[in-house]
Write a protein that holds these residues in place. Structure first.
Motif: not given
Lengths: 425, 425
Positions: B118-123, B141-148, B417-425
């Protein structure tokens, strides 16, 4: 009371040979007057009165020596990675280095270089400056202030440098003497090193004069050797009298155990024997050798021959300053060399890469690069808690991971050179 | 009001072709309903009402697709880098993957993997799980929750896996159907992908059943191809009927434009033509191919043939998660390949490496990997202010430096990702 005597407690790890590593979990690394008194599983009674720094579960390893790096090229690392050596020198390197005629540019650039090097895993370095005396002295001033121990060279180049970066032969020698006189006794931990750029940049006449200066003043020497096939061919034309490229230095007495030659990728049997017999140091620069399309040096062979070998980042041929990255690159390219060039030479292990980065290159500075008793106390304290894993790992496994993942969560928390703590802020 | 429509202002940079990059300093990247409306030097009046995020001087680039990575291997990246592929699989990989039969181990391990990704440059990523259905669903489940946005595969392997990591053929197919039924319609951005590990792990019978499932359910496919000479020799023994290793997949209808094949280092003319003609994706994994002593894939040739190619970190064959590091490695090994293997294939440029990491691999996900109009709005905002230099640099030079020096001072400040901001914290 001597503040240069203390004990570090943590997970200690250092090489006892190129192949072997000693790990002591919850161990005590003892520094007395800047020199290691050894690493112990239990703290001996005689050191009980020394101040103790409890590093918890952090890793404690020897300091690292970067034995080939170009300070003026730090400004353009990561740029212009599309050319081979000789074109890269003419297109990027020489024009950049010409800027160092301007002390205000040098001031800005070397300020960045010195402060980044201070905060890196490097404790000692063998550094190229430029041909400019003022800029080189400024670099030395700044490096001295970091607390690191370095050799720094004013570069000599009296041919093939183009319009803005070529010295007159006599002036080059005179400037070198002026520089050496300026810096004599000026520093505690920053020392001059004679630095003919490489044979294509230095006439035989200047090479002979530099050798005289090195001999008279008992100075070490650094240069480049057998990096690129075109360079090697050029030296053959420039020095038709030489038995090999290395001989173009050795002929003047410039090889020996106080000389570092960077690269040595294309050293043939004659040259390898010359390097071995003279005790010359090979600075292996794996990333630079890849980025400049140079090739891969046969480091396994040099190790097997018992030669002096260490690692260099060779910024800006190599883009990265980190010695951990340099170690990982050394292992990686040795595997590609095994696969693509010569299956008779096994790849380097991570243990060997650690040895090259610590004791291998460190010995150029004296008794440096180990935490064993009698070595200068150069040490790094590493926090790997952010390189997470669900596994239970031993000390060596944690350090192995740190080598590959330092840049993805590792943190250097303390650094010492001869027992003096370096400011990492 | 749609919160998925906004404008990013900053130094925008993206490929317009594999060789060409468009840079707009102080440019406007416009996202409308999650899709790029283009990049502009001046903000067109029709977008003036959209919320504007001023990124100052920071770099704005397309999101990056890691099209080959093993989630369960994340736990031991940086370890055991002393073996070739087949020994490494038996010594490190298979025993580690067997742990994922235990959902509590998988929980701990995948929690770390997903949050680091989630916090890497990978989208976007194309991900191997293990053969375990429960653990694979937990990973999804866990990947879905990242927003990627990811494709995730339950691995199939019904031969040569040893005691703890080998499925019964019928059970493997049944488990795959159960898994697909479990995850159907469960996620917005996490999708299943059919994942025969590689030919040595999958019988012809299972391969045929997997192909049936992929066809029936219109699913994409991922596997490994021509990574190592011993592996290639083994496939020749296992599938004597195949015209080449690639044919051992194509025979069952498993190649095509919705298939990723990792590595393709040793693809001969027949296999290369098969990959080209079917539109199969090649996942180039430069660091893994070096670390496992595999070799260097001829990516220049694949690009020249107009084939589908992207980059993969291949953790844990590759130790590093960062797509910037992956790009730098791709350029570096292409130079060594030019020098050591085939001087007829020029090295990759940094522009091409950026293209591979963005549009090249991104197209596996649809219209992804560019900031041009009509692409899904996947973007990274990069702060390079701590990668200091005394030089004045243009936008492309700054990005070029970022590729090589991301891990030495770069900072990812925003990710979409597709316009949704990913949480980088």
């Amino acid at each position: 009371m001597d503040t240069n005597s203390f004990v570090l407690k943590g997970s200690v790890c250092y090489n006892t040979s190129p192949q072997e590593v000693r790990c002591v979990e919850g161990g005590y690394a003892v520094c007395v007057d800047g020199v290691s008194a050894g690493v112990f599983e239990q703290l001996p009674e005689r050191f009980a009165a020394l101040p103790l720094v409890d590093c918890g579960d952090q890793l404690i390893v020897p300091g690292m020596s970067d034995i080939h790096i170009h300070a003026p090229q730090y400004a353009f690392r990561g740029l212009g990675m599309d050319l081979e050596l000789l074109d890269w020198l003419n297109t990027h390197t020489f024009p950049e280095e010409a800027h160092y005629a301007d002390p205000s540019y040098a001031e800005r650039a070397y300020d960045i270089f010195a402060s980044d090097l201070r905060r890196s895993p490097t404790t000692r370095a063998v550094v190229f400056g430029t041909m400019h005396v003022e800029a080189t002295e400024l670099l030395m001033d700044k490096l001295e202030a970091t607390g690191l121990a370095t050799y720094v060279g004013k570069v000599n180049m009296d041919r093939n440098g183009g319009e803005n970066l070529e010295e007159d032969t006599a002036q080059s020698a005179a400037d070198t003497r002026r520089w050496l006189s300026d810096v004599a006794d000026r520093y505690d931990r920053t020392a001059p090193i004679i630095t003919p750029r490489f044979t294509p940049s230095v006439t035989d006449e200047l090479m002979a004069q530099l050798a005289d200066i090195a001999r008279e003043q008992h100075l070490p020497v650094q240069s480049h050797l057998s990096e690129n096939p075109s360079e090697c061919g050029w030296v053959k034309e420039l020095c038709p009298w030489s038995s090999c490229y290395g001989d173009a230095y050795d002929h003047f007495g410039l090889l020996g155990p106080r000389t570092v030659m960077a690269h040595c990728i294309y050293s043939d049997e004659t040259e390898t024997e010359l390097l071995r017999a003279t005790g010359t140091y090979v600075a292996h620069c794996p990333q630079s050798n890849a980025q400049l399309s140079s090739g891969i040096a046969p480091i396994r062979r040099y190790l097997d021959l018992g030669m002096n070998v260490g690692l260099g980042t060779d910024v800006a041929g190599g883009a990265n300053l980190s010695m951990f990255r340099c170690m990982a690159d050394a292992v990686a390219v040795s595997k590609l060399r095994w696969r693509l060039v010569d299956e008779s030479l096994p790849a380097l292990t991570t243990q060997e890469a650690l040895w090259l980065a610590t004791a291998g290159g460190g010995s150029f500075f004296g008794r440096v690069g180990s935490l064993a008793e009698g070595y200068e106390f150069d040490a790094l304290v590493l926090d790997d808690s952010k390189i997470r894993t669900p596994r239970e790992l031993g000390v060596w496994e944690r350090l192995e991971r740190y080598v590959y993942l330092a840049e993805e969560g590792g943190s250097l928390t303390r650094k010492y050179v001869s027992g003096r703590q370096i400011d990492l802020s």
